[in-house]
Design a protein around this motif. Structure first.
Motif, PDB file in Angstrom:
ATOM      1  N   THR A 123     -92.846 -76.671 -16.075  1.00  0.00           N
ATOM      2  CA  THR A 123     -94.052 -76.922 -15.270  1.00  0.00           C
ATOM      3  C   THR A 123     -93.784 -76.836 -13.772  1.00  0.00           C
ATOM      4  O   THR A 123     -94.695 -76.530 -13.003  1.00  0.00           O
ATOM      5  CB  THR A 123     -94.624 -78.307 -15.607  1.00  0.00           C
TER       6      THR A 123
ATOM      7  N   ALA B  31     -96.394 -83.515 -10.731  1.00  0.00           N
ATOM      8  CA  ALA B  31     -97.707 -83.583 -11.368  1.00  0.00           C
ATOM      9  C   ALA B  31     -98.276 -84.995 -11.327  1.00  0.00           C
ATOM     10  O   ALA B  31     -99.477 -85.185 -11.112  1.00  0.00           O
ATOM     11  CB  ALA B  31     -97.608 -83.093 -12.806  1.00  0.00           C
TER      12      ALA B  31
ATOM     13  N   TRP C 185     -94.321 -73.311 -12.858  1.00  0.00           N
ATOM     14  CA  TRP C 185     -95.746 -72.962 -12.874  1.00  0.00           C
ATOM     15  C   TRP C 185     -96.457 -73.483 -11.628  1.00  0.00           C
ATOM     16  O   TRP C 185     -97.303 -72.788 -11.054  1.00  0.00           O
ATOM     17  CB  TRP C 185     -96.397 -73.537 -14.125  1.00  0.00           C
ATOM     18  N   GLN C 186     -96.124 -74.692 -11.211  1.00  0.00           N
ATOM     19  CA  GLN C 186     -96.771 -75.250 -10.019  1.00  0.00           C
ATOM     20  C   GLN C 186     -96.328 -74.517  -8.759  1.00  0.00           C
ATOM     21  O   GLN C 186     -97.126 -74.314  -7.843  1.00  0.00           O
ATOM     22  CB  GLN C 186     -96.456 -76.745  -9.922  1.00  0.00           C
TER      23      GLN C 186
ATOM     24  N   CYS D 221    -100.066 -80.136 -16.677  1.00  0.00           N
ATOM     25  CA  CYS D 221     -98.605 -80.041 -16.686  1.00  0.00           C
ATOM     26  C   CYS D 221     -97.933 -81.318 -17.186  1.00  0.00           C
ATOM     27  O   CYS D 221     -96.758 -81.270 -17.586  1.00  0.00           O
ATOM     28  CB  CYS D 221     -98.094 -79.719 -15.285  1.00  0.00           C
TER      29      CYS D 221
END
Length: 205
Positions: free
Chosen positions: A59, A86, A62-63, A49
């Motif tokens: 991102t 990240a 997504w996380q 990411c």
């Protein structure tokens, strides 16, 4: 003169046998292996990411999706902090992945100790006999880590999700926070009902 009685709530007390069953069942539950999957996958996903976040990819979403899919925790969309999470979570995710992989690998390594044992067992743990060395490795290293890793994984995952809540979501809007708020609201409502009953009793007196 009116008298009032207050009902007291008793929290359920788990019997020792229930605790033992919980410890013995923990390695074989789906939740344990979903947590292990997150502990291992959080590091590579987070590292991937970093460059994607610099390119403007979502991102953070997504996380959050990874946490929701594997841990069942729904983090409400918060500030755009995918890159920050990240980077800041990388050291913790690295330690967690190493501990998870090494700890779980000790289980088959020790249960299958004869497959990697040499011909001389005099210096082995539990030696000098073959049976004693195998029994020691199987019980302490095999079954011991089999029962330990689920609870160690819970602690590590709690650290990971705590950091994710701070960086990826507004804590007050997470599903867990809503659950706690509902529980607190029920408790306050009960307290208010007791207070109202006292007031009515006082008026009647």
């Amino acid at each position: 003169m009116a008298t009032t009685t207050h009902s007291t709530r008793r929290l359920p007390v788990r019997e020792p046998a229930a605790h033992v069953r919980g410890v013995l069942r923990a390695p074989f539950t789906a939740g344990t292996w979903r947590r292990a999957a997150y502990q291992v996958s959080a590091l590579p996903v987070g590292l991937a990411c970093v460059p994607l976040a610099l390119c403007g990819a979502p991102t953070g979403r997504w996380q959050r999706a990874l946490i929701r899919r594997l841990l069942g925790i729904d983090l409400a969309a918060g500030p755009r902090a995918g890159l920050a999470h990240a980077l800041l979570a990388a050291p913790l995710n690295l330690v967690t992945a190493v501990v998870t992989l090494y700890g779980w690998s000790l289980v088959p390594m020790n249960l299958g100790w004869p497959l990697r044992a040499g011909s001389d067992h005099s210096d082995a743990w539990g030696g000098p006999t073959f049976a004693g060395a195998w029994a020691f490795h199987a019980v302490v290293g095999g079954l011991g880590f089999l029962l330990l890793m689920p609870w160690l994984g819970r602690g590590l995952t709690r650290l990971q999700t705590g950091l994710a809540r701070r960086l990826l979501a507004r804590p007050a809007l997470t599903a867990d926070a809503h659950a706690h708020a509902d529980a607190d609201g029920d408790a306050d409502a009960d307290a208010g009902g007791d207070a109202g009953a006292d007031a009515d009793a006082g008026g009647a007196a």
